[in-house]
Enzyme design. Structure first.
Site, PDB file in Angstrom:
ATOM      1  N   TRP A 172       0.838  -1.209   0.000  1.00  0.00           N
ATOM      2  CA  TRP A 172       0.000   0.000   0.000  1.00  0.00           C
ATOM      3  C   TRP A 172       0.872   1.258   0.000  1.00  0.00           C
ATOM      4  O   TRP A 172       0.542   2.271  -0.617  1.00  0.00           O
ATOM      5  CB  TRP A 172      -0.913   0.012   1.232  1.00  0.00           C
ATOM      6  CG  TRP A 172      -1.713   1.282   1.370  1.00  0.00           C
ATOM      7  CD1 TRP A 172      -2.937   1.538   0.828  1.00  0.00           C
ATOM      8  CD2 TRP A 172      -1.355   2.469   2.085  1.00  0.00           C
ATOM      9  NE1 TRP A 172      -3.361   2.801   1.152  1.00  0.00           N
ATOM     10  CE2 TRP A 172      -2.398   3.396   1.929  1.00  0.00           C
ATOM     11  CE3 TRP A 172      -0.236   2.844   2.844  1.00  0.00           C
ATOM     12  CZ2 TRP A 172      -2.373   4.666   2.500  1.00  0.00           C
ATOM     13  CZ3 TRP A 172      -0.211   4.105   3.414  1.00  0.00           C
ATOM     14  CH2 TRP A 172      -1.269   5.002   3.234  1.00  0.00           C
ATOM     15  N   HIS A 173       2.017   1.165   0.682  1.00  0.00           N
ATOM     16  CA  HIS A 173       2.859   2.351   0.821  1.00  0.00           C
ATOM     17  C   HIS A 173       3.486   2.807  -0.491  1.00  0.00           C
ATOM     18  O   HIS A 173       3.790   3.987  -0.649  1.00  0.00           O
ATOM     19  CB  HIS A 173       3.957   2.115   1.860  1.00  0.00           C
ATOM     20  CG  HIS A 173       3.473   2.311   3.256  1.00  0.00           C
ATOM     21  ND1 HIS A 173       2.899   1.299   3.981  1.00  0.00           N
ATOM     22  CD2 HIS A 173       3.434   3.402   4.053  1.00  0.00           C
ATOM     23  CE1 HIS A 173       2.544   1.763   5.173  1.00  0.00           C
ATOM     24  NE2 HIS A 173       2.849   3.033   5.241  1.00  0.00           N
ATOM     25  N   GLY A 174       3.704   1.896  -1.394  1.00  0.00           N
ATOM     26  CA  GLY A 174       4.296   2.366  -2.645  1.00  0.00           C
ATOM     27  C   GLY A 174       4.533   1.255  -3.631  1.00  0.00           C
ATOM     28  O   GLY A 174       4.601   0.078  -3.269  1.00  0.00           O
TER      29      GLY A 174
END
Lengths: 436, 464
Positions: free
Chosen positions: B316-318
């Site tokens: 989700w973060h990247g």
């Protein structure tokens, strides 16, 4: 009640600042930051869609904020005093977007900062009060620069073309911890050399400067080199050109005083303020006269000085002008044209010992036809003498190319006046015209 | 636009508050809030405003469809369609380059990367919409039948670009009936100013030192300097993100909304699990409610579930493998903690706190270096370096001691420590009550001064 009153006071204070913004006088230029301040942006489809319009408004608010100069000084003092400071400390400087607007075009008599945008876009570090720009060149652009020089050499048979490009100050960071940051300086310059054809001579400026790396080669508060640094470039050029460089013992040494330069203006760092630069100059013992001209044409020539009285980098050839003509007492039939950015100023002054005439062209401001200038005035040597800022950007290389290669030779009706008297005559004629 | 900018503090916020409070009707208040929110979003990325509007309308329609067939198979179909479409948007606009890169790498193909710039806040507003659809499907929330109100929920500027990921049920009532009471406005202003201080003074100062150690000195770092640099980044990211969340919560209160907390002194945690109950709590709640529990939670295949949740959290973060690695690292840490639960219970608190901090600080390296080669080299440096410790470390440790003291003071959960000592708590609350306006003005003045030459200083979480 306490909550109500204090909330009200806080709201009034914020609204007070907001209102002050509307009544504050809007400025175009910040004298203290030596740059153009953001103006209200134009709304167009493209500026809206790209977000440039809104970013422009944000910049406008920051730049035109009431008491900006005082707040800026306070901001630097607070940032500096967040930590205690020691000798030999290394500090990093975050480059702000607003710093990218130089004074180009507004007043070319000032030392412009716009030519080294690329150089400081990599950030800066401050070591013991001296600022070093961290960008260290790009080998990808070197062939583009070299090709441009090759093209000039091919277009100007009989004129010797030289590359005399100086490294950035990052090449001489005096701390092993950061030695790796000078990585691309040498590679960039050597890549230029490797892509030059046999018609262009390469002055190995960096090799010459490296041999004197323990000397003061660059200013600490300014993005330019010192007279000493420029002298070593001159020695490198002399070797390439086959001259014997004049020894500094044969020149007149002057210590002009202390100053704070462009990098202090940018960083406003108190440690930099505490370490001002000293301007030292070496004057060749050759008599000369200099006349500067506007961006095109040879009207309105004005006398200027090879070494002005300024205490700062603008001392050299009186600063940046589109075209300066230096006429010397040397009689050897050789005439030079120096294509330069501001770094070329301190270099060009040493050439008076070797040329009858020197045409110093600042590629950022000049719209003169270089082919016409060279051919009409029988220039024998074309020298690209500049800081690497000019050679590592396709934009600046394009400007140099546009000076001559993209313009056909056109016979000029007015040759560059050779005497100050002629210049005065031109001025007098113009004054008469304006009176009429 | 960012909260920590002069244009926001002195123009956008006052203008939006004046317009909002001048209008008595709740419908018009919501319209004003929406209008300013869309302007706020346009400021950074006008081109992506259409995507935000499209996503909002899409989810609104899907939720109506779902509610129309409540209890019937069509409702489930609508939910699946909604989830798939939302994930497709996220995959297209956030992960397309990543997938093309990896497809080319695995299969030796030469597809051109679409080169889409990440739309601001897409991870946040997509998860917000997903939580809404799932809550409506499960009957935890009533469907919102008014598009204006729904868009206020999705795009309200206090939480739009970097969270917190607010569940619809948290503010369902407030969208229709809310009032900015005096105490709510008071606490909102205090919270906003605190967030501004955390971001502009602490996080931005730390960022300068972080750049110095983790970038400029990268090739010549000694091991202690590497640990120092990555600890500084841990300070920076905490104050950056929690400062943003404080400002978001404070702004919400000014408009009458009460968002749940997003941070609870995470660096006081005594286990990695505890840390993530205190860090970015709204994301943790999302994965717990919508992934971990549906997978079986702690009733079946708990360790597998933990690992899946953490892989997804990382992703989700990247769109980069280092974030997946970061998720896997924490998945392993959590599993180990589960396996060693009993021995850990009897170990001293200091030990638990120390190992947690070391693991968290270490994990920041995976977050910082997207380039695997650099990451590998940095991890080696953390444990072995040929370079001697430079004077810089000593100078900075001593020189910035007041800065570190301030940062540490903000990391300590004073309220938890004095919960049982009501006298001290009462006194400190009383002192804070009277001092708050002065503190706010000091924070605001410092923020203004330090922002004067800073036209854009985005929050780290804007890139997620």
């Amino acid at each position: 009640m306490y909550q109500k009153i204090t909330l009200f006071i806080q709201a009034i204070l914020i609204l007070g600042v907001s209102s002050a913004f509307f009544f504050a006088e809007k400025r175009e230029i910040s004298e203290s930051e030596k740059r153009k301040l953001a103006q209200w942006p134009a709304l167009t489809d493209s500026t809206y869609l790209s977000g440039a319009y809104f970013r422009g408004i944000s910049s406008y608010v920051n730049d035109q904020f009431p008491r900006r100069d005082e707040l800026l000084a306070l901001s630097n003092t607070i940032r500096y005093n967040m930590g205690l400071h020691f000798e030999n400390e290394i500090r990093t400087v975050v480059v702000q977007a607003g710093m990218e607007q130089g004074l180009a075009g507004s007043d070319t008599s000032n030392t412009s900062l716009n030519d080294f945008n690329d150089a400081y876009s990599g950030g800066m570090i401050i070591l013991n009060g001296a600022v070093f720009t961290l960008n260290s060149g790009s080998t990808a652009v070197s062939p583009v620069f070299a090709t441009m020089l090759n093209d000039y050499a091919n277009a100007l048979p009989g004129v010797q073309v030289y590359s005399a490009v100086a490294p950035l100050s990052s090449a001489y960071i005096p701390d092993e911890q950061y030695a790796h940051l000078n990585g691309k300086n040498e590679a960039t310059l050597l890549a230029i050399r490797d892509h030059l054809n046999g018609n262009v001579k390469f002055a190995d400026v960096m090799a010459e400067m490296n041999a004197h790396r323990n000397e003061k080669l660059f200013f600490g508060t300014d993005h330019h080199w010192t007279a000493n640094g420029a002298y070593h470039a001159y020695v490198a050029f002399s070797k390439a050109a086959g001259f014997t460089p004049v020894d500094r013992s044969e020149m007149i040494y002057e210590k002009r005083g202390v100053f704070l330069g462009s990098l202090y203006d940018l960083t406003r760092d108190p440690s930099v303020q505490e370490h001002p630069d000293t301007l030292e100059i070496y004057k060749p013992q050759v008599s000369s006269e200099s006349i500067r001209y506007g961006e095109s044409g040879f009207e309105n020539g004005k006398k200027c000085l090879l070494f002005s009285g300024a205490v700062g980098y603008t001392c050299f050839i009186s600063g940046d002008y589109p075209l300066e003509k230096i006429t010397t007492s040397i009689k050897n039939g050789r005439k030079a044209c120096v294509i330069k950015n501001s770094m070329g100023n301190a270099f060009a002054v040493y050439l008076v010992s070797h040329f009858e005439e020197i045409y110093v062209v600042d590629f950022r401001y000049s719209k003169h036809n270089l082919m016409t200038l060279i051919q009409d005035n029988k220039v024998t040597d074309l020298i690209f003498g500049m800081g690497m800022y000019g050679a590592m950007s396709r934009g600046t290389i394009g400007m140099m190319r546009n000076l001559g290669l993209n313009k056909p030779y056109t016979k000029s009706n007015v040759e560059v006046p050779t005497q100050e008297k002629e210049s005065e005559e031109i001025q007098n004629e113009n004054e008469k015209k304006s009176e009429q | 636009m960012v909260f920590s900018s002069l244009i926001f503090i002195y123009f956008f916020l006052p203008a939006s508050l004046i317009a909002y409070f001048l209008i008595p009707s709740m419908t018009w208040k919501n319209s004003i809030l929406l209008l300013f929110s869309l302007l706020f979003y346009s400021w950074g990325e006008p081109i992506w405003l259409t995507l935000l509007l499209f996503s909002s309308v899409l989810n609104f329609v899907v939720s109506l469809w779902m509610s129309r067939f409540r209890g019937k198979p069509q409702s489930k179909l609508a939910l699946v369609v909604g989830i798939v479409l939302n994930l497709c948007l996220l995959m297209t606009f956030k992960y397309a380059d990543f997938f093309v890169d990896n497809t080319n790498w695995i299969f030796g193909t030469a597809f051109t990367k679409p080169g889409i710039t990440l739309p601001l806040g897409i991870s946040f507003y997509t998860f917000l919409a997903l939580s809404y659809l799932l809550d409506v499907y499960r009957g935890h929330s009533q469907v919102q039948r008014n598009l204006l109100n729904f868009m206020v929920y999705v795009s309200m500027f206090p939480h739009l670009v970097a969270g917190p990921i607010v569940r619809y049920s948290e503010i369902e009532n407030a969208i229709h009936f809310r009032k900015t009471t005096l105490s709510l406005a008071w606490s909102g202003v205090n919270r906003f100013c605190l967030g501004l201080f955390k971001k502009v003074v602490i996080a931005n100062t730390a960022s300068i030192l972080v750049e110095k150690y983790l970038d400029l000195q990268f090739l010549t770092l000694s091991s202690p300097e590497a640990w120092f640099g990555i600890t500084l980044f841990s300070i920076q990211i905490y104050f950056d993100f929690s400062g943003y969340s404080d400002m978001a919560i404070g702004l919400g209160r000014l408009f009458g909304f009460e968002f749940h907390e997003n941070f609870n002194h995470p660096y006081a945690a005594t286990s990695v699990g505890d840390f993530y109950k205190r860090w970015h709590m709204s994301l943790g709640r999302f994965f717990r409610n919508y992934v971990y529990i549906p997978l079986g939670g702690n009733r079946s295949n708990q360790l597998r579930n933990i690992f899946i949740v953490w892989l997804l959290t990382g992703f989700w973060h990247g769109a980069s493998w280092n974030f997946v690695l970061w998720g896997a690292f924490f998945g392993c840490c959590m599993i180990l903690e589960k396996l060693l639960e009993r021995p850990l219970q009897v170990t001293p608190r200091l030990f638990k706190h120390s190992y947690t901090l070391v693991l968290i600080v270490f994990s920041r390296a995976i977050f910082y270096y997207v380039d695997f080669e650099k990451l590998k080299s940095f991890v080696i440096t953390l444990f072995h370096s040929e370079h001697a410790v430079s004077m810089n470390l000593k100078n900075d440790l001593v020189g910035y001691m007041f800065f570190f003291a301030t940062a540490i003071a903000f990391c300590i959960p004073w309220n938890e420590m004095f919960t049982n000592q009501s006298k001290i708590a009462n006194w400190s609350n009383r002192i804070y009550f009277y001092a708050a306006p002065i503190i706010n003005l000091v924070f605001l003045a410092l923020g203004t001064i330090l922002l004067i030459d800073d036209t854009y200083n985005p929050f780290i979480y804007f890139r997620f």
